[in-house]
Write an enzyme that holds these catalytic residues in place. Structure first.
Site, PDB file in Angstrom:
ATOM      1  N   ASN A 115       0.837  -1.214   0.000  1.00 29.50           N
ATOM      2  CA  ASN A 115       0.000   0.000   0.000  1.00 29.50           C
ATOM      3  C   ASN A 115       0.861   1.249   0.000  1.00 29.50           C
ATOM      4  O   ASN A 115       1.950   1.274   0.569  1.00 29.50           O
ATOM      5  CB  ASN A 115      -0.971  -0.014   1.189  1.00 29.50           C
ATOM      6  CG  ASN A 115      -0.402   0.664   2.424  1.00 29.50           C
ATOM      7  OD1 ASN A 115      -0.471   1.885   2.558  1.00 29.50           O
ATOM      8  ND2 ASN A 115       0.189  -0.122   3.315  1.00 29.50           N
ATOM      9  N   PHE A 119      -1.648   8.199   4.297  1.00 25.29           N
ATOM     10  CA  PHE A 119      -2.404   8.827   5.406  1.00 25.29           C
ATOM     11  C   PHE A 119      -3.657   9.563   4.888  1.00 25.29           C
ATOM     12  O   PHE A 119      -3.902  10.718   5.233  1.00 25.29           O
ATOM     13  CB  PHE A 119      -1.552   9.833   6.185  1.00 25.29           C
ATOM     14  CG  PHE A 119      -0.462   9.229   7.027  1.00 25.29           C
ATOM     15  CD1 PHE A 119      -0.378   7.871   7.272  1.00 25.29           C
ATOM     16  CD2 PHE A 119       0.506  10.065   7.603  1.00 25.29           C
ATOM     17  CE1 PHE A 119       0.638   7.342   8.065  1.00 25.29           C
ATOM     18  CE2 PHE A 119       1.520   9.538   8.400  1.00 25.29           C
ATOM     19  CZ  PHE A 119       1.593   8.178   8.627  1.00 25.29           C
ATOM     20  N   SER A 179       5.653   5.167   8.647  1.00 28.54           N
ATOM     21  CA  SER A 179       5.009   4.885   7.366  1.00 28.54           C
ATOM     22  C   SER A 179       5.994   5.207   6.247  1.00 28.54           C
ATOM     23  O   SER A 179       6.623   6.265   6.264  1.00 28.54           O
ATOM     24  CB  SER A 179       3.752   5.736   7.184  1.00 28.54           C
ATOM     25  OG  SER A 179       3.356   5.689   5.828  1.00 28.54           O
ATOM     26  N   ASN A 181       5.113   5.912   3.327  1.00 29.65           N
ATOM     27  CA  ASN A 181       4.364   6.622   2.286  1.00 29.65           C
ATOM     28  C   ASN A 181       4.220   8.119   2.522  1.00 29.65           C
ATOM     29  O   ASN A 181       3.437   8.786   1.846  1.00 29.65           O
ATOM     30  CB  ASN A 181       2.984   5.971   2.122  1.00 29.65           C
ATOM     31  CG  ASN A 181       3.116   4.499   1.775  1.00 29.65           C
ATOM     32  OD1 ASN A 181       3.918   4.137   0.933  1.00 29.65           O
ATOM     33  ND2 ASN A 181       2.361   3.659   2.464  1.00 29.65           N
ATOM     34  N   THR A 182       4.917   8.645   3.510  1.00 31.09           N
ATOM     35  CA  THR A 182       4.979  10.096   3.721  1.00 31.09           C
ATOM     36  C   THR A 182       6.458  10.450   3.636  1.00 31.09           C
ATOM     37  O   THR A 182       7.251   9.987   4.469  1.00 31.09           O
ATOM     38  CB  THR A 182       4.386  10.485   5.092  1.00 31.09           C
ATOM     39  OG1 THR A 182       2.999  10.138   5.110  1.00 31.09           O
ATOM     40  CG2 THR A 182       4.535  11.973   5.369  1.00 31.09           C
ATOM     41  N   LYS A 221       5.559   3.691  17.125  1.00 32.69           N
ATOM     42  CA  LYS A 221       5.495   2.652  16.080  1.00 32.69           C
ATOM     43  C   LYS A 221       6.663   2.788  15.121  1.00 32.69           C
ATOM     44  O   LYS A 221       6.845   3.841  14.498  1.00 32.69           O
ATOM     45  CB  LYS A 221       4.171   2.734  15.314  1.00 32.69           C
ATOM     46  CG  LYS A 221       4.025   1.596  14.290  1.00 32.69           C
ATOM     47  CD  LYS A 221       2.606   1.362  13.886  1.00 32.69           C
ATOM     48  CE  LYS A 221       2.505   0.262  12.841  1.00 32.69           C
ATOM     49  NZ  LYS A 221       1.136   0.014  12.426  1.00 32.69           N
ATOM     50  N   ASN A 250       5.828  -1.539  11.334  1.00 31.46           N
ATOM     51  CA  ASN A 250       5.024  -1.051  10.211  1.00 31.46           C
ATOM     52  C   ASN A 250       5.343  -1.896   8.956  1.00 31.46           C
ATOM     53  O   ASN A 250       6.037  -2.903   9.055  1.00 31.46           O
ATOM     54  CB  ASN A 250       5.340   0.438   9.979  1.00 31.46           C
ATOM     55  CG  ASN A 250       4.122   1.204   9.505  1.00 31.46           C
ATOM     56  OD1 ASN A 250       3.432   0.753   8.602  1.00 31.46           O
ATOM     57  ND2 ASN A 250       3.861   2.344  10.097  1.00 31.46           N
TER      58      ASN A 250
HETATM   59  C1  FMN Z   1      -3.643  -0.828   3.551  1.00 30.98           C
HETATM   60  C2  FMN Z   1      -2.821  -0.590   4.776  1.00 30.98           C
HETATM   61  C3  FMN Z   1      -2.861   0.649   5.401  1.00 30.98           C
HETATM   62  C4  FMN Z   1      -2.095   0.881   6.544  1.00 30.98           C
HETATM   63  N1  FMN Z   1      -2.169   2.099   7.150  1.00 30.98           N
HETATM   64  C5  FMN Z   1      -1.485   2.305   8.290  1.00 30.98           C
HETATM   65  C6  FMN Z   1      -1.603   3.533   8.978  1.00 30.98           C
HETATM   66  O1  FMN Z   1      -2.352   4.425   8.582  1.00 30.98           O
HETATM   67  N2  FMN Z   1      -0.862   3.701  10.097  1.00 30.98           N
HETATM   68  C7  FMN Z   1      -0.033   2.728  10.598  1.00 30.98           C
HETATM   69  O2  FMN Z   1       0.602   2.932  11.621  1.00 30.98           O
HETATM   70  N3  FMN Z   1       0.084   1.530   9.972  1.00 30.98           N
HETATM   71  C8  FMN Z   1      -0.629   1.305   8.853  1.00 30.98           C
HETATM   72  N4  FMN Z   1      -0.526   0.103   8.223  1.00 30.98           N
HETATM   73  C9  FMN Z   1       0.412  -0.912   8.749  1.00 30.98           C
HETATM   74  C10 FMN Z   1      -0.283  -1.917   9.682  1.00 30.98           C
HETATM   75  O3  FMN Z   1      -0.807  -1.290  10.813  1.00 30.98           O
HETATM   76  C11 FMN Z   1       0.714  -3.016  10.119  1.00 30.98           C
HETATM   77  O4  FMN Z   1       1.744  -2.414  10.864  1.00 30.98           O
HETATM   78  C12 FMN Z   1       1.323  -3.757   8.931  1.00 30.98           C
HETATM   79  O5  FMN Z   1       0.373  -3.965   7.921  1.00 30.98           O
HETATM   80  C13 FMN Z   1       1.897  -5.113   9.340  1.00 30.98           C
HETATM   81  O6  FMN Z   1       0.899  -5.969   9.837  1.00 30.98           O
HETATM   82  P1  FMN Z   1       0.185  -7.120   8.934  1.00 30.98           P
HETATM   83  O7  FMN Z   1       1.271  -7.871   8.257  1.00 30.98           O
HETATM   84  O8  FMN Z   1      -0.622  -7.909   9.911  1.00 30.98           O
HETATM   85  O9  FMN Z   1      -0.661  -6.385   7.968  1.00 30.98           O
HETATM   86  C14 FMN Z   1      -1.270  -0.157   7.082  1.00 30.98           C
HETATM   87  C15 FMN Z   1      -1.256  -1.398   6.445  1.00 30.98           C
HETATM   88  C16 FMN Z   1      -2.008  -1.637   5.317  1.00 30.98           C
HETATM   89  C17 FMN Z   1      -1.971  -2.994   4.670  1.00 30.98           C
END
Ligand code: FMN
Length: 367
Positions: A115, A119, A179, A181-182, A221, A250
């Site tokens: 992704n 934000f 993140s 993406n910022t 985080k 993350n």
């Molecule tokens: C589509 C998407 C959007 C995410 N947006 C955020 C976010 O806004 N803030 C954040 O701290 N982590 C965000 N994450 C990261 C997740 O909170 C998590 O740390 C990461 O996906 C690893 O866990 P997983 O393998 O169980 O998905 C996002 C993940 C995905 C897939």
């Protein structure tokens, strides 16, 4: 049920199916008794496995990771699915649209997502209105970030605004500096920047706690793309400033084992199964430094109770999931908690925390 409709959802573009799922849930929740029925099949079938972390008593150790409910719009169904708590956000002080679509990609063969949402969120004022309007159904963490157009040198201001706004509504606040993406956000993890940011936030937390007579923990985080020296520096600062928890991790900018998938070339953060080992490695190294003095919330590629147990015995006190929830649906929560409960029973320990501590001892001896 979810596994039946999943082929249709996966036939649609990822973000469309996300929207459609929550729109459908919204419709279902207009039917009287829907929440009770869903709770009956999910939350009620999820065993109680209480654990106290950051001074908060979690009904079970499996939470929803940030990013799925960015605007505090879906708390009731998500809580009915049995999560021990929900981390909402990331929310920024001002609303922002995020990156242009497409910005979410699936790799089904690896149970992974990429992704670059950036934000996208309604901003803290509308977020808090949603939270109040819908009401908190369970423990809530609020994950805060900085706006894209806030220069990095002024990032602390955005986090201060976020902390102040979230303080009274959150059970804990998560500070997202990881993140991918910022642009430039991860530079906040560098020693000098982080020292200053953590100092500023802890000073504000002390002030807010005094003003409101309530201490709200703050978690940091971090990214999985950090080397041993960076982990050591982060751990030292977290201890120095007495941060309340670390969330690891993350999404990753690496693409382990994904060479043959053309979608792996998309810019963004990778989550799900291919992230699992990198995230566990960060947790293990963090735990070696923190020695249990600061709790760790483990996240990254957890798909079942074995994965969750691996994170816990590596040093996590709680775990979160996101991507596996998309691939396997809500039943995954009760499956993981049930699997953890079985481990507690097999350990002969009194409770979850004792079983995890015993499991850590065993893992250490084996390695
Ligand atoms: C589509 C998407 C959007 C995410 N947006 C955020 C976010 O806004 N803030 C954040 O701290 N982590 C965000 N994450 C990261 C997740 O909170 C998590 O740390 C990461 O996906 C690893 O866990 P997983 O393998 O169980 O998905 C996002 C993940 C995905 C897939």
């Amino acid at each position: 049920m979810y596994r039946l409709i999943r082929p249709l959802l996966f036939w649609l573009p990822a973000e469309t199916s996300h929207r459609l799922t929550f729109a459908l849930l919204g419709l279902i929740y207009h039917v009287p008794g829907a929440s009770r029925l869903i709770r009956h099949f999910y939350a009620r079938c999820t065993p109680a496995l209480p654990v106290t972390v950051m001074g908060l008593r979690f009904p079970n150790p499996v939470g929803l990771a940030a990013g799925l409910d960015k605007n505090a719009q879906h708390m009731q169904p998500l809580s009915d699915f049995g999560f021990g708590w929900l981390e909402l956000g990331t929310v920024t002080p001002r609303p922002q649209p995020g990156n242009p679509a497409p910005r979410l990609f699936r790799i089904p063969a690896r149970h992974a997502l990429i992704n670059r949402m950036g934000f996208n969120n309604v901003g803290s004022e509308a977020f808090l209105n949603n939270l109040v309007r819908h009401g908190k159904p369970c423990l809530i963490g609020i994950n805060i970030g900085k706006n894209k157009d806030t220069p990095l040198e002024q990032a602390a201001e955005d986090y201060l605004k976020g902390l102040r706004a979230a303080y009274l509504s959150a059970d804990y606040v998560a500070v997202n500096i990881s993140s991918p993406n910022t642009a430039g956000l991860r530079d906040l993890q560098n020693e000098e920047n982080l020292d200053e940011l953590l100092r500023t936030l802890k000073a504000e937390q002390a002030l807010l706690a005094k003003t409101h007579g309530r201490y709200v923990p703050i978690a940091l985080k971090i990214a999985p793309d950090v080397d041993a020296a960076q982990i050591a520096a982060i751990a030292e600062l977290v201890l120095k400033h007495k941060f309340d928890a670390v969330i690891a991790a993350n999404t990753t900018i690496t693409r382990p084992g994904l060479e043959k998938f053309s979608v792996a070339g998309e810019t963004g953060g990778l989550s799900g199964r291919p992230l699992k080992d990198a995230s566990t490695a960060v947790i293990r190294q963090l735990y070696a430094r923190l020695q249990g003095k600061v709790p760790i919330i483990g996240v990254g590629g957890i798909e079942n109770a074995d994965d969750a147990w691996e994170k816990l015995t590596a040093g996590a006190d709680l775990v979160q999931i996101y991507t596996a929830f998309i691939y396997d649906g809500p039943v995954i929560v009760q499956e993981i908690v049930r699997g953890l409960e079985e481990r507690v029973q097999m350990s002969g320990c009194r409770d979850f925390a004792e079983a995890v501590a015993k499991g850590r001892g065993r893992t250490k001896k084996q390695t």
